[in-house]
Design a protein around this motif. Structure first.
Motif, short mmCIF file in Angstrom:
data_model
loop_
_atom_site.label_atom_id
_atom_site.label_comp_id
_atom_site.label_asym_id
_atom_site.label_seq_id
_atom_site.Cartn_x
_atom_site.Cartn_y
_atom_site.Cartn_z
N CYS A 160 32.02 0.03 -52.58
CA CYS A 160 30.34 -0.64 -52.17
C CYS A 160 31.50 -0.91 -50.69
O CYS A 160 29.93 -0.53 -50.14
CB CYS A 160 29.98 -2.10 -52.59
N ALA A 161 32.02 -1.41 -50.99
CA ALA A 161 32.54 -2.15 -49.39
C ALA A 161 32.77 -0.60 -48.47
O ALA A 161 32.92 -0.88 -47.22
CB ALA A 161 34.08 -2.95 -49.31
N GLN A 162 33.17 0.92 -48.99
CA GLN A 162 33.23 1.83 -47.58
C GLN A 162 31.80 2.13 -47.48
O GLN A 162 31.62 2.27 -46.32
CB GLN A 162 33.83 3.08 -49.03
N ASP A 163 30.75 2.01 -47.84
CA ASP A 163 29.48 1.93 -47.65
C ASP A 163 29.30 0.68 -46.61
O ASP A 163 27.80 0.17 -46.56
CB ASP A 163 28.36 2.28 -48.55
N GLY A 164 29.34 -0.33 -46.87
CA GLY A 164 29.21 -1.47 -46.00
C GLY A 164 28.15 -2.46 -47.21
O GLY A 164 27.16 -3.84 -46.25
N VAL A 165 28.29 -2.63 -48.00
CA VAL A 165 27.29 -3.16 -48.93
C VAL A 165 27.80 -4.82 -49.45
O VAL A 165 29.03 -3.90 -50.09
CB VAL A 165 26.53 -1.97 -50.35
N ARG A 166 27.61 -5.44 -49.77
CA ARG A 166 27.72 -6.25 -50.66
C ARG A 166 26.75 -7.03 -51.34
O ARG A 166 25.74 -7.08 -51.13
CB ARG A 166 28.29 -7.35 -48.96
N GLY A 167 27.05 -6.97 -52.79
CA GLY A 167 26.15 -7.66 -53.37
C GLY A 167 25.97 -8.89 -53.71
O GLY A 167 27.15 -10.03 -53.67
N LEU A 168 24.14 -9.31 -54.14
CA LEU A 168 24.68 -10.65 -54.35
C LEU A 168 25.40 -11.61 -55.10
O LEU A 168 25.62 -12.50 -54.74
CB LEU A 168 22.93 -10.73 -54.55
#
Length: 413
Positions: A160-168
């Motif tokens: 997910c970090a490759q797309d700059g996404v951080r999960g709640l």
């Protein structure tokens, strides 16, 4: 070019209005947090988050770290208008939006801690009977609510970090891996002792294996569709979160205070998981107060327990245990043989008549015994009420036997 957070001059000279919708507004990723999504939008425009939000939104949002927890209610309709994301979806990107499914109440007032703990964690049971799994009930430290650690976990999914996404939900000890990619969440600094920077090149993903994959697939269903398909039946997400939290609590209890059969069950789970009993806990604490390393062991043992319950290796005695076992197949009557000789056949009719006569004689003898002996009377009564054990059915059966001359005292009247 006018920045998204800026005001724009309208058709009438001097009039000012805000844009109804930002030109670029990609939809949030599954389970993404509010701050992660808005920061991604800000990067898309080459702006800081406060610049993207502008004075009005920025004043509502306050500090960036509040966006994921309890943002003001007025923020949701404004963001919905500017991004075309439904208000319900926006709320689910904050902890506030997960009450009362994941949390009983959010934020939880301090005076409700004992009541919420008893209702959320201890009301039902999974492995143990409610009496065996009572455990300590006094919270010696402030408890902020189920799944809420004293300090948020700093974890990242390398994919997910490759797309700059951080999960709640990565901040909560709810899963070991990313439910979306089935890879282990990386804890900040666990490899090199330095903070993990998702923009500096993510480490190679570490896959998780069974039985964790199955356990976390249930949690993923709860987080994404609001219901979980368990072996017995489909349940609401709130049921699954409470079942899992209770299971973790039972695994943390002392084996010396449990009944022998319960202690044997717990020992088998820890031996199968190849982990120390109670995950190494010496003094009981609520799950949320434990270090992440201990919480990870408990989640691993919970995954093993779910598998052992499902395949019948252990006998779980809790009120929710049946949800984790596939229902036993029950044979259904195949029906009468269509090629059976009709009752008009003289030989067949004689056989049926003879059998019926024998049955009638036997029943008559049984009734004669019941009129003078209490045990045959009780046997007939039990036979009659087996099909309808309701109070009304019992009354009808007793009246019928009294009409046959059986004394009332033989029928418990």
């Amino acid at each position: 070019m006018v920045a998204p957070g800026d005001q724009r001059v309208g058709a009438d000279r001097g009039s000012v209005r805000s844009p109804a919708r930002w030109p670029l507004h990609p939809q949030p990723a599954a389970l993404e947090s509010m701050s992660s999504w808005l920061q991604g939008l800000a990067r898309l425009y080459g702006m800081r988050l406060d610049e993207l939000l502008g004075p009005s939104l920025g004043a509502l949002a306050g500090a960036g770290n509040t966006l994921d927890y309890d943002p003001p209610q007025q923020l949701f309709p404004i963001l919905a208008e500017r991004t075309d994301v439904e208000i319900g979806r926006l709320r689910s990107m904050t902890m506030l939006g997960w009450a009362p499914w994941l949390f009983e109440v959010y934020p939880q007032p301090a005076h409700l801690a004992e009541r919420v703990f008893a209702n959320y964690v201890r009301r039902d049971s999974v492995l143990l009977t409610p009496a065996c799994g009572a455990g300590p009930s006094v919270l010696k430290r402030p408890w902020h609510g189920p799944w809420l650690p004293a300090k948020a976990l700093q974890r990242w999914c390398s994919r997910c970090a490759q797309d700059g996404v951080r999960g709640l939900m990565w901040e909560l000890p709810l899963t070991i891996g990313c439910p979306e990619h089935h890879c282990r969440l990386q804890v900040r600094g666990e490899r090199s002792g330095t903070p993990f920077d998702p923009n500096a090149g993510a480490p190679e993903p570490i896959p998780i294996s069974e039985p964790l994959v199955t356990l976390e697939s249930y949690t993923h269903q709860a987080l994404t569709v609001g219901r979980v398909r368990l072996p017995a039946r489909t349940v609401h997400a709130g049921v699954w979160f409470r079942l899992l939290r209770r299971l973790l609590d039972e695994l943390s209890l002392s084996l010396t205070t449990s009944a022998r059969s319960s202690a044997d069950t717990l020992r088998l789970i820890w031996a199968t998981a190849e982990l120390p009993e109670r995950a190494g806990i010496s003094v009981w604490q609520p799950y949320e107060h434990l270090p992440w390393q201990i919480e990870e062991r408990l989640l691993t043992a919970a995954a093993v327990a779910v598998r052992l319950i499902g395949d019948g290796t252990i006998r779980a005695r809790g009120t929710l245990a049946s949800l984790l076992r596939a229902p036993v197949h029950e044979r259904v009557y195949d029906g009468d043989d269509p090629h059976r000789r009709p009752t008009t056949d003289p030989e067949y009719a004689d056989a049926v008549s003879m059998t019926h006569a024998q049955f009638t004689a036997a029943l008559s003898r049984w009734l004669d015994q019941a009129r003078t002996q209490p045990e045959p009377a009780a046997q007939i009564l039990r036979l009659l009420i087996a099909a309808d054990p309701s109070p009304a059915g019992v009354i009808r059966a007793r009246r019928a036997l009294v009409a046959e001359g059986i004394p009332m005292q033989f029928l418990g009247l």
